[in-house]
Design a protein around this motif. Structure first.
Motif, PDB file in Angstrom:
ATOM      1  N   LEU A  39      -4.973   4.707 -10.851  1.00  0.00           N
ATOM      2  CA  LEU A  39      -3.563   4.674 -11.547  1.00  0.00           C
ATOM      3  C   LEU A  39      -2.824   5.949 -10.812  1.00  0.00           C
ATOM      4  N   ALA A  40      -1.750   5.624  -9.955  1.00  0.00           N
ATOM      5  CA  ALA A  40      -0.757   6.592  -9.507  1.00  0.00           C
ATOM      6  C   ALA A  40       0.492   6.557  -9.942  1.00  0.00           C
ATOM      7  N   ALA A  41       1.190   7.686 -10.236  1.00  0.00           N
ATOM      8  CA  ALA A  41       2.386   7.839 -10.482  1.00  0.00           C
ATOM      9  C   ALA A  41       3.215   8.354  -9.842  1.00  0.00           C
ATOM     10  N   GLU A  42       4.343   8.117  -9.788  1.00  0.00           N
ATOM     11  CA  GLU A  42       5.546   8.630  -8.841  1.00  0.00           C
ATOM     12  C   GLU A  42       5.958  10.227  -9.115  1.00  0.00           C
ATOM     13  N   CYS A  43       6.159  10.695  -8.074  1.00  0.00           N
ATOM     14  CA  CYS A  43       6.564  12.215  -8.094  1.00  0.00           C
ATOM     15  C   CYS A  43       7.528  12.573  -6.859  1.00  0.00           C
ATOM     16  N   ARG A  44       7.855  13.954  -7.071  1.00  0.00           N
ATOM     17  CA  ARG A  44       8.757  14.083  -6.112  1.00  0.00           C
ATOM     18  C   ARG A  44       8.228  14.175  -4.538  1.00  0.00           C
ATOM     19  N   SER A  68       0.949  -1.064  -0.115  1.00  0.00           N
ATOM     20  CA  SER A  68      -0.159  -0.133   0.121  1.00  0.00           C
ATOM     21  C   SER A  68       0.802   1.306   0.146  1.00  0.00           C
ATOM     22  N   ILE A  69       0.208   2.281  -0.560  1.00  0.00           N
ATOM     23  CA  ILE A  69       1.029   3.462  -0.639  1.00  0.00           C
ATOM     24  C   ILE A  69       0.154   4.734  -0.226  1.00  0.00           C
ATOM     25  N   HIS A  70       0.651   5.986   0.095  1.00  0.00           N
ATOM     26  CA  HIS A  70      -0.188   7.062   0.172  1.00  0.00           C
ATOM     27  C   HIS A  70       0.023   7.811  -1.349  1.00  0.00           C
ATOM     28  N   ALA A  71      -1.242   8.473  -1.802  1.00  0.00           N
ATOM     29  CA  ALA A  71      -0.910   9.271  -2.955  1.00  0.00           C
ATOM     30  C   ALA A  71      -1.880  10.545  -2.717  1.00  0.00           C
ATOM     31  N   HIS A  72      -1.411  11.811  -3.673  1.00  0.00           N
ATOM     32  CA  HIS A  72      -2.125  12.786  -3.434  1.00  0.00           C
ATOM     33  C   HIS A  72      -3.247  12.941  -4.403  1.00  0.00           C
ATOM     34  N   VAL A  73      -4.213  13.491  -4.153  1.00  0.00           N
ATOM     35  CA  VAL A  73      -5.330  13.541  -5.192  1.00  0.00           C
ATOM     36  C   VAL A  73      -5.505  15.008  -5.831  1.00  0.00           C
ATOM     37  N   PRO A  74      -5.290  15.199  -7.048  1.00  0.00           N
ATOM     38  CA  PRO A  74      -5.280  16.673  -7.442  1.00  0.00           C
ATOM     39  C   PRO A  74      -6.834  17.139  -7.281  1.00  0.00           C
ATOM     40  N   SER A  75      -7.160  18.396  -7.245  1.00  0.00           N
ATOM     41  CA  SER A  75      -8.455  18.849  -7.117  1.00  0.00           C
ATOM     42  C   SER A  75      -9.301  18.705  -8.195  1.00  0.00           C
ATOM     43  N   ASN A  76      -8.911  18.399  -9.150  1.00  0.00           N
ATOM     44  CA  ASN A  76      -9.851  17.964 -10.354  1.00  0.00           C
ATOM     45  C   ASN A  76     -10.074  16.746 -10.810  1.00  0.00           C
ATOM     46  N   ILE A  77      -9.675  15.698  -9.805  1.00  0.00           N
ATOM     47  CA  ILE A  77     -10.021  14.356  -9.894  1.00  0.00           C
ATOM     48  C   ILE A  77     -10.736  13.912  -8.641  1.00  0.00           C
ATOM     49  N   ALA A 113       4.889  14.800   0.772  1.00  0.00           N
ATOM     50  CA  ALA A 113       4.851  15.062   2.216  1.00  0.00           C
ATOM     51  C   ALA A 113       5.704  13.896   2.717  1.00  0.00           C
ATOM     52  N   LYS A 114       5.682  13.662   4.110  1.00  0.00           N
ATOM     53  CA  LYS A 114       6.499  12.514   4.772  1.00  0.00           C
ATOM     54  C   LYS A 114       6.543  11.366   4.069  1.00  0.00           C
ATOM     55  N   SER A 115       5.194  10.976   3.806  1.00  0.00           N
ATOM     56  CA  SER A 115       4.731   9.509   3.276  1.00  0.00           C
ATOM     57  C   SER A 115       4.258   9.596   1.788  1.00  0.00           C
ATOM     58  N   VAL A 116       4.126  10.821   1.308  1.00  0.00           N
ATOM     59  CA  VAL A 116       3.364  10.669   0.119  1.00  0.00           C
ATOM     60  C   VAL A 116       4.417  11.274  -1.131  1.00  0.00           C
ATOM     61  N   SER A 117       4.534  10.152  -2.116  1.00  0.00           N
ATOM     62  CA  SER A 117       5.417  10.358  -3.277  1.00  0.00           C
ATOM     63  C   SER A 117       4.639   9.859  -4.384  1.00  0.00           C
ATOM     64  N   PHE A 118       3.293   9.830  -4.346  1.00  0.00           N
ATOM     65  CA  PHE A 118       2.698   9.303  -5.583  1.00  0.00           C
ATOM     66  C   PHE A 118       1.681  10.457  -5.793  1.00  0.00           C
ATOM     67  N   VAL A 119       1.076  10.688  -7.154  1.00  0.00           N
ATOM     68  CA  VAL A 119       0.015  11.356  -7.386  1.00  0.00           C
ATOM     69  C   VAL A 119      -1.027  10.540  -8.290  1.00  0.00           C
ATOM     70  N   VAL A 120      -2.477  10.844  -7.963  1.00  0.00           N
ATOM     71  CA  VAL A 120      -3.391   9.967  -8.669  1.00  0.00           C
ATOM     72  C   VAL A 120      -3.458  10.779  -9.980  1.00  0.00           C
ATOM     73  N   VAL A 121      -3.307   9.972 -11.352  1.00  0.00           N
ATOM     74  CA  VAL A 121      -3.451  10.555 -12.405  1.00  0.00           C
ATOM     75  C   VAL A 121      -4.806   9.946 -13.230  1.00  0.00           C
ATOM     76  N   GLU A 122      -5.461   9.072 -12.899  1.00  0.00           N
ATOM     77  CA  GLU A 122      -6.296   8.367 -13.563  1.00  0.00           C
ATOM     78  C   GLU A 122      -7.437   7.573 -12.661  1.00  0.00           C
ATOM     79  N   VAL A 123      -8.813   7.714 -12.751  1.00  0.00           N
ATOM     80  CA  VAL A 123      -9.714   6.629 -11.968  1.00  0.00           C
ATOM     81  C   VAL A 123     -10.063   5.551 -13.072  1.00  0.00           C
ATOM     82  N   LYS A 124     -10.013   4.433 -12.999  1.00  0.00           N
ATOM     83  CA  LYS A 124     -10.005   3.376 -13.980  1.00  0.00           C
ATOM     84  C   LYS A 124     -11.465   3.091 -13.990  1.00  0.00           C
ATOM     85  N   SER A 125     -12.380   3.296 -12.998  1.00  0.00           N
ATOM     86  CA  SER A 125     -13.749   2.784 -12.773  1.00  0.00           C
ATOM     87  C   SER A 125     -14.182   2.065 -11.549  1.00  0.00           C
TER      88      SER A 125
END
Length: 109
Positions: free
Chosen positions: A89-94, A71-80, A97-109
């Protein structure tokens, strides 16, 4: 205006909040590294979700498979829009936060 993030994912349908810098589509957040596809287990925190992925683990001693989870923690952008139980689907980024290094890029369904 949305920018190209380098992945073949659908564009978000909603408009982002103004000043959202932690957004790969409209902000300054760049993506790199791994992709993580899983199911949202928790969505209690503000703009953050917990994503869990199951994969079989083989034990040669017993000649059987067991369930493995990561399991991972991921940031959710304001438009998703993400809810518990969604496949995302989450992609790695910088580190965001302390435990957040992924961001959600797509909701598959």
């Amino acid at each position: 205006m949305t920018r190209n993030i380098g992945l073949k994912v659908g564009k978000p349908k909603e408009d982002p909040e103004p000043g959202d810098k932690k957004n790969p589509f409209n902000g300054t957040l760049s993506l790199r590294g791994k992709l993580f596809e899983g199911i949202v287990v928790k969505a209690n925190a503000k703009n953050t979700v917990v994503i869990e992925k199951e994969s079989p683990v083989y034990f040669t001693k017993f000649k059987r498979y067991a369930r493995g989870k990561s399991s991972i923690h991921a940031h959710v952008p304001s438009n998703i829009d993400v809810k518990e139980g969604d496949r995302v689907l989450a992609a790695e980024c910088r580190p965001l936060a302390k435990s957040v290094s992924f961001v959600v890029v797509e909701v598959k369904s």
